[in-house]
Scaffold this motif. Structure first.
Motif, PDB file in Angstrom:
ATOM      1  N   ALA A   1     -25.981   2.840  -9.547  1.00 55.28           N
ATOM      2  CA  ALA A   1     -25.719   2.025 -10.731  1.00 55.28           C
ATOM      3  C   ALA A   1     -26.373   2.643 -11.972  1.00 55.28           C
ATOM      4  N   LYS A   2     -27.543   3.276 -11.782  1.00 54.74           N
ATOM      5  CA  LYS A   2     -28.241   3.890 -12.903  1.00 54.74           C
ATOM      6  C   LYS A   2     -27.453   5.069 -13.463  1.00 54.74           C
ATOM      7  N   LEU A   3     -26.949   5.939 -12.572  1.00 49.63           N
ATOM      8  CA  LEU A   3     -26.155   7.084 -13.017  1.00 49.63           C
ATOM      9  C   LEU A   3     -24.842   6.632 -13.648  1.00 49.63           C
TER      10      LEU A   3
ATOM     11  N   SER B   1       0.849  -1.196   0.000  1.00 50.49           N
ATOM     12  CA  SER B   1       0.000   0.000   0.000  1.00 50.49           C
ATOM     13  C   SER B   1       0.881   1.241   0.000  1.00 50.49           C
ATOM     14  N   TRP B   2       0.351   2.298  -0.602  1.00 48.92           N
ATOM     15  CA  TRP B   2       1.063   3.585  -0.680  1.00 48.92           C
ATOM     16  C   TRP B   2       0.036   4.664  -0.349  1.00 48.92           C
ATOM     17  N   TRP B   3       0.331   5.455   0.682  1.00 48.42           N
ATOM     18  CA  TRP B   3      -0.607   6.500   1.112  1.00 48.42           C
ATOM     19  C   TRP B   3      -0.026   7.884   0.836  1.00 48.42           C
ATOM     20  N   LEU B   4      -0.881   8.764   0.335  1.00 45.85           N
ATOM     21  CA  LEU B   4      -0.524  10.160   0.110  1.00 45.85           C
ATOM     22  C   LEU B   4      -1.605  11.069   0.682  1.00 45.85           C
ATOM     23  N   ARG B   5      -1.191  12.258   1.140  1.00 47.16           N
ATOM     24  CA  ARG B   5      -2.159  13.252   1.592  1.00 47.16           C
ATOM     25  C   ARG B   5      -3.086  13.617   0.456  1.00 47.16           C
ATOM     26  N   ASP B   6      -4.363  13.751   0.788  1.00 43.08           N
ATOM     27  CA  ASP B   6      -5.363  14.126  -0.209  1.00 43.08           C
ATOM     28  C   ASP B   6      -6.391  15.024   0.472  1.00 43.08           C
ATOM     29  N   ALA B   7      -6.336  16.320   0.161  1.00 42.99           N
ATOM     30  CA  ALA B   7      -7.230  17.278   0.812  1.00 42.99           C
ATOM     31  C   ALA B   7      -8.695  16.971   0.527  1.00 42.99           C
ATOM     32  N   GLU B   8      -8.962  16.284  -0.568  1.00 42.42           N
ATOM     33  CA  GLU B   8     -10.341  15.925  -0.902  1.00 42.42           C
ATOM     34  C   GLU B   8     -10.945  14.998   0.153  1.00 42.42           C
ATOM     35  N   LEU B   9     -10.090  14.266   0.866  1.00 45.87           N
ATOM     36  CA  LEU B   9     -10.563  13.311   1.863  1.00 45.87           C
ATOM     37  C   LEU B   9     -10.483  13.860   3.288  1.00 45.87           C
ATOM     38  N   ASP B  10     -10.177  15.165   3.440  1.00 42.73           N
ATOM     39  CA  ASP B  10     -10.151  15.763   4.775  1.00 42.73           C
ATOM     40  C   ASP B  10     -11.498  15.573   5.465  1.00 42.73           C
ATOM     41  N   ARG B  11     -11.461  15.304   6.741  1.00 44.38           N
ATOM     42  CA  ARG B  11     -12.673  14.995   7.498  1.00 44.38           C
ATOM     43  C   ARG B  11     -13.287  16.249   8.115  1.00 44.38           C
TER      44      ARG B  11
ATOM     45  N   PHE C   1     -14.833  15.584 -18.966  1.00 43.75           N
ATOM     46  CA  PHE C   1     -14.532  14.371 -18.198  1.00 43.75           C
ATOM     47  C   PHE C   1     -13.921  14.728 -16.837  1.00 43.75           C
ATOM     48  N   VAL C   2     -12.936  15.632 -16.846  1.00 40.53           N
ATOM     49  CA  VAL C   2     -12.266  16.045 -15.608  1.00 40.53           C
ATOM     50  C   VAL C   2     -13.240  16.756 -14.675  1.00 40.53           C
ATOM     51  N   LEU C   3     -14.000  17.700 -15.195  1.00 44.53           N
ATOM     52  CA  LEU C   3     -14.923  18.450 -14.360  1.00 44.53           C
ATOM     53  C   LEU C   3     -15.996  17.550 -13.757  1.00 44.53           C
ATOM     54  N   PHE C   4     -16.528  16.664 -14.582  1.00 41.63           N
ATOM     55  CA  PHE C   4     -17.606  15.797 -14.096  1.00 41.63           C
ATOM     56  C   PHE C   4     -17.118  14.899 -12.963  1.00 41.63           C
ATOM     57  N   LEU C   5     -15.981  14.231 -13.162  1.00 41.32           N
ATOM     58  CA  LEU C   5     -15.503  13.303 -12.141  1.00 41.32           C
ATOM     59  C   LEU C   5     -14.966  14.037 -10.914  1.00 41.32           C
ATOM     60  N   SER C   6     -14.462  15.256 -11.096  1.00 45.81           N
ATOM     61  CA  SER C   6     -14.001  16.026  -9.937  1.00 45.81           C
ATOM     62  C   SER C   6     -15.165  16.440  -9.053  1.00 45.81           C
ATOM     63  N   LEU C   7     -16.297  16.748  -9.669  1.00 37.06           N
ATOM     64  CA  LEU C   7     -17.432  17.282  -8.920  1.00 37.06           C
ATOM     65  C   LEU C   7     -18.470  16.228  -8.539  1.00 37.06           C
ATOM     66  N   HIS C   8     -18.558  15.140  -9.313  1.00 35.98           N
ATOM     67  CA  HIS C   8     -19.685  14.223  -9.133  1.00 35.98           C
ATOM     68  C   HIS C   8     -19.287  12.756  -9.042  1.00 35.98           C
ATOM     69  N   ALA C   9     -18.046  12.469  -8.709  1.00 35.21           N
ATOM     70  CA  ALA C   9     -17.624  11.066  -8.629  1.00 35.21           C
ATOM     71  C   ALA C   9     -18.397  10.302  -7.550  1.00 35.21           C
TER      72      ALA C   9
END
Length: 306
Positions: free
Chosen positions: A267-269, A154-164, A252-260
């Motif tokens: 499953a429908k979406l 496993s390899w862990w990196l800081r990711d501000a998107e996952l800040d709690r 593609f980038v905008l959609f997955l950044s905002l709505h992943a």
């Protein structure tokens, strides 16, 4: 009380008594007091990744791999994580688990320190940092990158998107191959798409700026590096999956950044997005138009709507 990340590390190591926790620290990013403390406390269990003779002038300020030394118990490795985290402050760190002995792991990683670009020239590759590693991890089809990950569990990196919400910093886990019997990295060759993602073409910076300007976005000074790394990774992924038009890649980038997250939760979406994506790859219509036909308005992310 353990943090969420500390619990993740402990739970990852608990069933793997033959695995060690190690950390990659780029010494140049430490302040002088931090540098002294790190080497005073952990220098006896540290190994330079730039060990080759031609990197002698960079070795002391380059990336080092640190471990818990002789303290290999679960408690000893937790203490190592706690102590190194405290000593390095806010300096970015890569945390790794592997069954490969740390000195051998450092030699293995050092073989990935250079890569040839699309023009054939050789460049220093900071494969371990928070911008480059997510991109490289997504391009395991390229020569050498798959081998880099072979002995990594496993390899862990800081990711501000996952800040709690409670203020705890978030970390993203990347999986390796977990094969300690294989080490060594053949020459890494980067194609044009990966090169652009790593060096930051204009579209990467433009999209990162756009994400940072959205209502409710956190302060760009602290989140920009994370957005930029995410944008570059998604651009590389979009190209690899067959998108060729820049407008489609942007969408593609905008959609997955905002709505992943809602996409993964339905499953429908997800099926609707995949159908729209296939339309764009096949050249039937632009991705933005295909998404508009299949998704609810709240999930439309074309640049005219954000």
């Amino acid at each position: 009380m353990l943090t969420h990340f500390e619990r993740s590390l402990v739970e990852a190591l608990r069933p793997l008594p033959d695995h060690r926790l190690t950390a990659i620290v780029e010494v140049a990013r430490l302040s002088p007091p931090e540098r002294r403390e790190v080497f005073d406390k952990f220098g006896n269990a540290g190994y330079p990744i730039l060990y080759q003779e031609h990197f002698a002038n960079l070795r002391d300020i380059g990336p080092w791999l640190f471990c818990s030394g002789k303290y290999t118990s679960l408690q000893g490795q937790y203490n190592f994580h706690h102590g190194l985290s405290k000593a390095t402050g806010d300096t970015p760190i890569s945390w790794l688990t592997s069954a490969l002995e740390p000195s051998r792991l450092a030699r293995h990683l050092g073989e990935a320190a250079t890569a040839s670009g699309p023009d054939g020239s050789t460049h220093l590759l900071r494969f371990y940092n928070e911008q480059a590693f997510p991109i490289l991890h997504s391009r395991q089809d390229l020569p050498g990158i798959d081998h880099l990950l072979v002995p990594i569990h496993s390899w862990w990196l800081r990711d501000a998107e996952l800040d709690r919400d409670d203020g705890e910093k978030g970390w993203r886990r990347y999986e390796g191959k977990d094969r300690a019997d294989c080490c060594g990295v053949p020459p890494i060759h980067l194609d044009q798409a990966c090169w652009d993602a790593l060096t930051g073409d204009g579209s990467s910076q433009r999209l990162a700026d756009l994400l940072g300007s959205l209502p409710g976005a956190p302060a760009i000074e602290s989140y920009y590096p994370n957005w930029l790394a995410q944008v570059r990774s998604l651009l590389a992924k979009g190209r690899r999956l067959g998108l060729k038009q820049q407008a489609d890649l942007d969408e593609f980038v905008l959609f997955l950044s905002l709505h992943a997250n809602p996409l993964r939760g339905s499953a429908k979406l997800e099926a609707a997005f995949n159908a729209a994506f296939k339309d764009a790859v096949d050249g039937n219509q632009p991705l933005a138009q295909a998404l508009k036909q299949r998704l609810p308005p709240r999930l439309l992310t074309s640049q005219s709507n954000v």
